[in-house]
Design a protein around this motif. Structure first.
Motif, PDB file in Angstrom:
ATOM      1  N   TYR A   1       0.836  -1.208   0.000  1.00 41.27           N
ATOM      2  CA  TYR A   1       0.000   0.000   0.000  1.00 41.27           C
ATOM      3  C   TYR A   1       0.872   1.260   0.000  1.00 41.27           C
ATOM      4  CZ  TYR A   1      -3.847  -3.038   1.632  1.00 41.27           C
ATOM      5  OH  TYR A   1      -4.790  -4.020   1.754  1.00 41.27           O
ATOM      6  N   GLN A   2       1.793   1.311   0.939  1.00 42.44           N
ATOM      7  CA  GLN A   2       2.572   2.531   1.092  1.00 42.44           C
ATOM      8  C   GLN A   2       3.465   2.805  -0.123  1.00 42.44           C
ATOM      9  OE1 GLN A   2       5.548   2.653   4.191  1.00 42.44           O
ATOM     10  NE2 GLN A   2       5.121   4.816   4.532  1.00 42.44           N
ATOM     11  N   GLU A   3       4.123   1.764  -0.614  1.00 43.65           N
ATOM     12  CA  GLU A   3       4.991   1.957  -1.783  1.00 43.65           C
ATOM     13  C   GLU A   3       4.181   2.393  -2.998  1.00 43.65           C
ATOM     14  OE1 GLU A   3       8.278  -1.327  -0.301  1.00 43.65           O
ATOM     15  OE2 GLU A   3       6.874  -1.859  -1.898  1.00 43.65           O
ATOM     16  N   MET A   4       2.968   1.855  -3.135  1.00 43.63           N
ATOM     17  CA  MET A   4       2.145   2.262  -4.284  1.00 43.63           C
ATOM     18  C   MET A   4       1.694   3.714  -4.152  1.00 43.63           C
ATOM     19  SD  MET A   4      -0.043  -1.010  -5.647  1.00 43.63           S
ATOM     20  CE  MET A   4      -0.967  -1.395  -4.175  1.00 43.63           C
ATOM     21  N   VAL A   5       1.260   4.118  -2.968  1.00 43.22           N
ATOM     22  CA  VAL A   5       0.811   5.514  -2.811  1.00 43.22           C
ATOM     23  C   VAL A   5       1.971   6.472  -3.054  1.00 43.22           C
ATOM     24  CG1 VAL A   5      -0.152   7.226  -1.225  1.00 43.22           C
ATOM     25  CG2 VAL A   5      -1.060   4.903  -1.232  1.00 43.22           C
ATOM     26  N   GLN A   6       3.136   6.139  -2.511  1.00 40.89           N
ATOM     27  CA  GLN A   6       4.302   7.004  -2.725  1.00 40.89           C
ATOM     28  C   GLN A   6       4.635   7.096  -4.211  1.00 40.89           C
ATOM     29  OE1 GLN A   6       7.212   5.094  -0.170  1.00 40.89           O
ATOM     30  NE2 GLN A   6       6.791   6.494   1.518  1.00 40.89           N
ATOM     31  N   ALA A   7       4.582   5.964  -4.894  1.00 43.35           N
ATOM     32  CA  ALA A   7       4.925   5.946  -6.319  1.00 43.35           C
ATOM     33  C   ALA A   7       3.869   6.687  -7.141  1.00 43.35           C
ATOM     34  CB  ALA A   7       5.073   4.504  -6.800  1.00 43.35           C
ATOM     35  N   ILE A   8       2.611   6.522  -6.776  1.00 44.07           N
ATOM     36  CA  ILE A   8       1.543   7.241  -7.494  1.00 44.07           C
ATOM     37  C   ILE A   8       1.726   8.748  -7.310  1.00 44.07           C
ATOM     38  CG2 ILE A   8      -0.954   7.725  -7.475  1.00 44.07           C
ATOM     39  CD1 ILE A   8      -1.313   4.642  -6.880  1.00 44.07           C
TER      40      ILE A   8
ATOM     41  N   ALA B   1     -10.031   9.192  -6.262  1.00 43.09           N
ATOM     42  CA  ALA B   1      -9.615  10.350  -5.470  1.00 43.09           C
ATOM     43  C   ALA B   1      -8.875  11.365  -6.339  1.00 43.09           C
ATOM     44  CB  ALA B   1      -8.740   9.897  -4.292  1.00 43.09           C
ATOM     45  N   ILE B   2      -8.016  10.878  -7.232  1.00 42.87           N
ATOM     46  CA  ILE B   2      -7.280  11.792  -8.114  1.00 42.87           C
ATOM     47  C   ILE B   2      -8.270  12.525  -9.026  1.00 42.87           C
ATOM     48  CG2 ILE B   2      -5.575  11.975  -9.981  1.00 42.87           C
ATOM     49  CD1 ILE B   2      -4.261   9.387  -8.788  1.00 42.87           C
ATOM     50  N   LEU B   3      -9.262  11.789  -9.540  1.00 39.27           N
ATOM     51  CA  LEU B   3     -10.249  12.403 -10.432  1.00 39.27           C
ATOM     52  C   LEU B   3     -11.010  13.530  -9.727  1.00 39.27           C
ATOM     53  CD1 LEU B   3     -11.616   9.229 -12.285  1.00 39.27           C
ATOM     54  CD2 LEU B   3     -10.329  11.122 -13.320  1.00 39.27           C
ATOM     55  N   GLY B   4     -11.203  13.382  -8.397  1.00 43.22           N
ATOM     56  CA  GLY B   4     -11.897  14.417  -7.644  1.00 43.22           C
ATOM     57  C   GLY B   4     -10.934  15.372  -6.940  1.00 43.22           C
ATOM     58  N   ASP B   5      -9.668  15.289  -7.269  1.00 49.11           N
ATOM     59  CA  ASP B   5      -8.584  16.054  -6.619  1.00 49.11           C
ATOM     60  C   ASP B   5      -8.630  15.933  -5.092  1.00 49.11           C
ATOM     61  OD1 ASP B   5      -6.211  17.394  -6.658  1.00 49.11           O
ATOM     62  OD2 ASP B   5      -7.012  19.343  -7.214  1.00 49.11           O
ATOM     63  N   ARG B   6      -8.813  14.705  -4.615  1.00 49.68           N
ATOM     64  CA  ARG B   6      -8.799  14.442  -3.178  1.00 49.68           C
ATOM     65  C   ARG B   6      -7.689  13.453  -2.817  1.00 49.68           C
ATOM     66  NH1 ARG B   6     -13.829  13.082  -4.977  1.00 49.68           N
ATOM     67  NH2 ARG B   6     -13.273  10.938  -4.512  1.00 49.68           N
ATOM     68  N   PHE B   7      -6.684  13.307  -3.691  1.00 50.73           N
ATOM     69  CA  PHE B   7      -5.649  12.293  -3.480  1.00 50.73           C
ATOM     70  C   PHE B   7      -4.919  12.500  -2.154  1.00 50.73           C
ATOM     71  CE2 PHE B   7      -1.053  11.151  -4.207  1.00 50.73           C
ATOM     72  CZ  PHE B   7      -1.198   9.785  -4.049  1.00 50.73           C
ATOM     73  N   LEU B   8      -4.426  13.706  -1.927  1.00 47.90           N
ATOM     74  CA  LEU B   8      -3.653  13.940  -0.695  1.00 47.90           C
ATOM     75  C   LEU B   8      -4.525  13.856   0.544  1.00 47.90           C
ATOM     76  CD1 LEU B   8      -0.830  16.612  -0.845  1.00 47.90           C
ATOM     77  CD2 LEU B   8      -0.694  14.123  -0.620  1.00 47.90           C
ATOM     78  N   SER B   9      -5.737  14.403   0.472  1.00 47.77           N
ATOM     79  CA  SER B   9      -6.577  14.383   1.671  1.00 47.77           C
ATOM     80  C   SER B   9      -6.983  12.952   2.022  1.00 47.77           C
ATOM     81  CB  SER B   9      -7.793  15.287   1.507  1.00 47.77           C
ATOM     82  OG  SER B   9      -8.589  14.851   0.429  1.00 47.77           O
ATOM     83  N   GLU B  10      -7.173  12.085   1.027  1.00 48.49           N
ATOM     84  CA  GLU B  10      -7.607  10.713   1.328  1.00 48.49           C
ATOM     85  C   GLU B  10      -6.451   9.725   1.509  1.00 48.49           C
ATOM     86  OE1 GLU B  10     -10.608   9.133  -1.221  1.00 48.49           O
ATOM     87  OE2 GLU B  10     -11.874  10.915  -1.036  1.00 48.49           O
ATOM     88  N   PHE B  11      -5.344   9.954   0.834  1.00 50.10           N
ATOM     89  CA  PHE B  11      -4.267   8.960   0.881  1.00 50.10           C
ATOM     90  C   PHE B  11      -2.942   9.523   1.378  1.00 50.10           C
ATOM     91  CE2 PHE B  11      -7.439   7.246  -1.953  1.00 50.10           C
ATOM     92  CZ  PHE B  11      -7.511   5.919  -1.559  1.00 50.10           C
ATOM     93  N   GLY B  12      -2.944  10.809   1.722  1.00 56.91           N
ATOM     94  CA  GLY B  12      -1.700  11.461   2.157  1.00 56.91           C
ATOM     95  C   GLY B  12      -1.081  10.813   3.389  1.00 56.91           C
TER      96      GLY B  12
END
Ligand code: PRF
Ligand code: ZN
Length: 374
Positions: free
Chosen positions: A253-260, A352-363
């Motif tokens: 999970y963590q490596e994927m979020v960091q890479a994304i 989340a990216i499509l709604g520009d909520r990536f950092l708030s949800e996965f940060g």
């Protein structure tokens, strides 16, 4: 105009390099970011293609090294190609064997021509060269094929990594010369070990070749986790923005979020299926084992929020029972859940990216508490 392998970016995160995109292949689209399950021997272990589709997986991997040893690319070509042979009609990618030959083959010698090794199956000597790896992948017929690379081990001296990285580039040019099928996209692989300067030079050389996609290899080979993130962060910005980017062999999970967050689109990892064979399941970011006595009379699903077939129909108690009785169905049910979980994790990131909520949800995955590692 029909354009195979069109890659279009739908949304770009306003705070990171994360993007949501669609990658079109001759066998359908891949919505990224997305996790790709591994079907080494032309099967994602324990799953039928219909079950696999039900997990939400869009693109599936298979392996040149394994399929060359058994049953051989000639037979698969006679069967009508990999898609027909295994009954999967969606997008597929084959790895080149470059990594497997280094990690699995014995008695291997690396020369400029290629890699010579002894088949673990019948002992015959096999010569895998860039040309051969492309010819095999042409016969297999996956939508995306990978360049034949040399993945240096970790740790390795800088001299050894320089040699491997430079050879990977020379081999890539031979792969390009050998590949002449427009219906298969050849991706290049960036090597360079943990050395930022080598990664940078390799990425710059690679982009000049204007390939339809790029991968980062040589990570997750035993180096500390934060190094993967550092390598990805220096490499990705140099890879073309408008092409798919694939981080090979990564799936936590963590490596994927960091890479994304750094701009990676595709991942693969054997972990969901391998863990399933050991009775391990991902539940809400944690790793549990179904053998555990605490589940003996637990009639709840693995994860009440999981839409997978396993969670919709079976309890933890039942899965534990199957495990203790060594019933084969348990491998299928646990694999369905684990693959669904990882694919859905990346699909939720995409939303989340499509709604520009990536950092708030996965940060929260970007700051490293160990509990996010499984
Ligand atoms: N090269 C290839 N396949 C791979 C890797 C690589 O470096 C890795 C490294 N994590 C996984 N699979 N060709
Ligand atoms: Zn589930």
């Amino acid at each position: 105009m029909h354009q195979p392998f069109q890659f279009s970016i739908q949304a770009q995160c306003s705070q990171t390099q994360a993007r949501a995109a669609t990658f079109l292949t001759p066998h359908g689209k891949v919505e990224t970011p997305r996790f790709m399950p591994v079907g080494t021997l032309a099967t994602v272990k324990a799953l039928t293609p219909a079950q696999l589709k039900g997990t939400g997986a869009q693109m599936v991997l298979a392996n040149t090294y394994h399929l060359h040893l058994q049953p051989g690319e000639d037979l698969i070509a006679r069967a009508g190609g990999l898609h027909r042979f295994m009954g999967w009609d969606g997008p597929m990618l084959t790895d080149s064997g470059g990594f497997q030959v280094f990690s699995l083959a014995s008695l291997r010698t690396i020369q400029e021509e290629g890699v010579k090794f002894r088949s673990p199956r019948d002992g015959r000597i096999i010569n895998l060269t860039p040309e051969k790896a492309i010819a095999i992948q042409n016969q297999l017929g996956a939508d995306v094929i990978m360049a034949f690379d040399e993945c240096p081990p970790y740790p390795a001296s800088k001299e050894a990594v320089i040699a491997a990285t430079e050879r990977t580039y020379r081999w890539l040019k031979r792969c390009i010369a050998a590949h002449d099928r427009s219906e298969q996209a050849l991706f290049g692989i960036v090597q360079g070990g943990v050395y930022a300067d080598l990664r940078t030079a390799a990425a710059e050389q690679l982009v000049d070749l204007n390939l339809p996609g790029y991968a980062i290899g040589g990570v997750s080979v035993g180096e500390p986790g934060d190094l993967i993130n550092q390598i990805v962060k220096v490499t990705v910005p140099l890879l073309a923005t408008e092409k798919p980017r694939y981080l090979m062999g990564v799936g936590t999970y963590q490596e994927m979020v960091q890479a994304i967050a750094a701009g990676i689109d595709l991942f693969d990892c054997v972990i969901p299926t391998r863990l399933a064979r050991h009775g391990a399941v991902f539940v809400r970011g944690e790793r549990w084992n179904i053998k555990n006595a605490q589940f003996r009379e637990d009639f709840a699903p693995l994860d009440a929020e999981c839409p997978c077939y396993t969670c919709q129909n079976f309890s933890r108690a039942y899965l534990g029972h199957l495990w203790r009785c060594r019933e084969l169905l348990v491998y299928t049910l646990l694999s369905i859940h684990n693959i669904t979980e990882l694919v859905r994790f990346t699909a939720r990131i995409r939303e989340a990216i499509l709604g520009d909520r990536f950092l708030s949800e996965f940060g929260h995955y970007l700051a490293p508490p160990e509990s996010h590692q499984y």
